[in-house]
Design a protein around this motif. Sequence first.
Motif, mmCIF file in Angstrom:
data_model
loop_
_atom_site.group_PDB
_atom_site.id
_atom_site.type_symbol
_atom_site.label_atom_id
_atom_site.label_comp_id
_atom_site.label_asym_id
_atom_site.label_seq_id
_atom_site.Cartn_x
_atom_site.Cartn_y
_atom_site.Cartn_z
ATOM 1 N N ILE A 192 -9.306 -1.114 2.560
ATOM 2 C CA ILE A 192 -9.742 -0.227 1.480
ATOM 3 C C ILE A 192 -9.537 1.231 1.874
ATOM 4 N N ASP A 193 -9.880 1.579 3.120
ATOM 5 C CA ASP A 193 -9.704 2.962 3.583
ATOM 6 C C ASP A 193 -8.237 3.379 3.535
ATOM 7 N N VAL A 194 -7.344 2.475 3.942
ATOM 8 C CA VAL A 194 -5.913 2.795 3.917
ATOM 9 C C VAL A 194 -5.447 3.018 2.483
ATOM 10 N N ALA A 195 -5.884 2.143 1.568
ATOM 11 C CA ALA A 195 -5.475 2.273 0.171
ATOM 12 C C ALA A 195 -5.977 3.580 -0.431
ATOM 13 N N LEU A 196 -7.227 3.932 -0.153
ATOM 14 C CA LEU A 196 -7.781 5.167 -0.702
ATOM 15 C C LEU A 196 -7.093 6.393 -0.114
ATOM 16 N N THR A 197 -6.724 6.304 1.155
ATOM 17 C CA THR A 197 -6.001 7.420 1.778
ATOM 18 C C THR A 197 -4.627 7.594 1.144
ATOM 19 N N LYS A 198 -3.940 6.478 0.877
ATOM 20 C CA LYS A 198 -2.632 6.547 0.223
ATOM 21 C C LYS A 198 -2.745 7.159 -1.171
ATOM 22 N N LEU A 199 -3.895 6.964 -1.802
ATOM 23 C CA LEU A 199 -4.100 7.523 -3.140
ATOM 24 C C LEU A 199 -4.496 8.994 -3.097
ATOM 25 N N GLY A 200 -4.661 9.535 -1.898
ATOM 26 C CA GLY A 200 -5.021 10.939 -1.770
ATOM 27 C C GLY A 200 -6.485 11.221 -2.047
ATOM 28 N N ILE A 201 -7.353 10.215 -1.886
ATOM 29 C CA ILE A 201 -8.784 10.411 -2.105
ATOM 30 C C ILE A 201 -9.369 11.221 -0.949
ATOM 31 N N ASN A 202 -10.206 12.182 -1.272
ATOM 32 C CA ASN A 202 -10.864 13.000 -0.256
ATOM 33 C C ASN A 202 -11.649 12.109 0.701
ATOM 34 N N ASN A 203 -11.494 12.363 2.001
ATOM 35 C CA ASN A 203 -12.172 11.543 3.008
ATOM 36 C C ASN A 203 -13.689 11.587 2.861
ATOM 37 N N GLU A 204 -14.222 12.686 2.334
ATOM 38 C CA GLU A 204 -15.667 12.777 2.160
ATOM 39 C C GLU A 204 -16.165 11.892 1.021
ATOM 40 N N LEU A 205 -15.270 11.503 0.117
ATOM 41 C CA LEU A 205 -15.660 10.656 -1.003
ATOM 42 C C LEU A 205 -15.552 9.169 -0.678
ATOM 43 N N ASN A 207 -10.070 10.818 -10.577
ATOM 44 C CA ASN A 207 -9.319 11.976 -10.102
ATOM 45 C C ASN A 207 -8.203 12.277 -11.094
ATOM 46 N N GLU A 208 -7.437 13.297 -10.823
ATOM 47 C CA GLU A 208 -6.313 13.646 -11.682
ATOM 48 C C GLU A 208 -5.279 12.525 -11.661
ATOM 49 N N GLY A 209 -5.157 11.801 -12.773
ATOM 50 C CA GLY A 209 -4.172 10.734 -12.891
ATOM 51 C C GLY A 209 -4.539 9.443 -12.201
ATOM 52 N N ILE A 210 -5.741 9.349 -11.619
ATOM 53 C CA ILE A 210 -6.134 8.154 -10.865
ATOM 54 C C ILE A 210 -7.570 7.776 -11.225
ATOM 55 N N LEU A 213 0.816 -1.208 0.000
ATOM 56 C CA LEU A 213 0.000 0.000 0.000
ATOM 57 C C LEU A 213 0.853 1.263 0.000
ATOM 58 N N ASN A 214 2.066 1.174 0.548
ATOM 59 C CA ASN A 214 2.938 2.350 0.545
ATOM 60 C C ASN A 214 3.349 2.743 -0.871
ATOM 61 N N ASN A 215 3.367 1.762 -1.780
ATOM 62 C CA ASN A 215 3.738 2.074 -3.160
ATOM 63 C C ASN A 215 2.684 2.936 -3.853
ATOM 64 N N LEU A 216 1.447 2.872 -3.359
ATOM 65 C CA LEU A 216 0.385 3.648 -3.998
ATOM 66 C C LEU A 216 0.684 5.139 -3.937
#
Length: 387
Positions: free
Chosen positions: A99-112, A159-162, A72-75
């Motif tokens: 899933i929450d950790v992976a989405l956070t590593k991807l910079g996904i907004n917490n509200e999404l 998202n941008e690039g994701i 997950l750190n590679n994300l």
Amino acid sequence: MTIQDSINDGTEAARLVPDVLKDRPGQLTPGLCLQGGVAATKIKVVRIQGTAKESTSKTQHCELLEYHEPELNNLETWRTNHKTGLWVQIQGLADLKKIDVALTKLGINNELIPFLTSTPQPSQIKLYGSSVLIVLHQLSVTTQNRTRLESSQIVLLLNEGILVSVEEGSEEAICQSILDLIRKNASQKDFAQLDNIMYYIVDEILDSYPPIFQQLSDYLDELEEHALRSQSPKILSQLSIIRSNLRKCRQQLIALQTDLIPLFHASHDLITPVASRGFRDVEKLVVRLLEFESSARQQISTVNETYMASASHQMNQIMKILAIVSTIFTPLTFIAGVYGMNFAHMPELEHRNGYQLSLLSMAALAISMVLLLWHRGWISMPRLSRR
């Protein structure tokens, strides 16, 4: 209105409540019965990067690098590489923490994040700032019960690039078919764009609707033939279930049709002109699917009318038989009633052959009534010919 309010904003009718993954019996669909009915979580990352490498036949404009269950750190590292597009595929919602950790590593907004993990949600397409969110339902009809409609929710976030795709089930058929399509058209640069991949997924999901309508239509044809032979109440029950399934499909399609219009009319930075044209084609597909659904509902009305007409005909036949029997026996009952009166002076009662004569007269009257009814077409007697 907050994003969480938007999740709960769908009406109860628009939700596929009976078809939530965790509510399905485990024996129905392979791959959906893991961990108490919730599919195990699997993460796959596809890195899409441009390259000038020359192949033996043509220039490859994109290269796909697949990583199954990556660290997950590679994300976070891959996310910061602006030369590479990331398509993160998440199948199964058993491990929400992962899933929450992976989405956070991807910079996904917490509200999404609740949008990506909440089930069930109504089908919708929303623009949230610089993000595009699409919620769809992959529908299927079980082989054990052709009137049972199952759904598997798929959420797409661009998202941008994701591009993040979260699938309620663990089947990889859709994503794998999209990857095969990209590899086949690797020389065309537009195929590697994330917004185009999102369009391909939406189109692939909606392409599963026509076979469902066709299966329901074939089953309705069988019910119509059965309604002509039998008037079982089960036919009406099956029609009610099919009508409910079509209503669910219609609610999903109408929601998409409403949300698609602002998507390709809005000048969004993440939606390229090529993808915008693709979503216009999706809107046309939705219109055709609504026409198929309308045709199926008309077919239900036809089957229902056939059933009611057949039941009415059967009831008329029963009433006709009762009327014929009543018509034949009414004069006989009259004769029996007359001679059953207890008057002191009734000459026929003293006649030596009165009993035999009364029976003969009743028989002659009954035969005369039968012949009269046959002559008027009330009774079918194929062995007799009219002269």
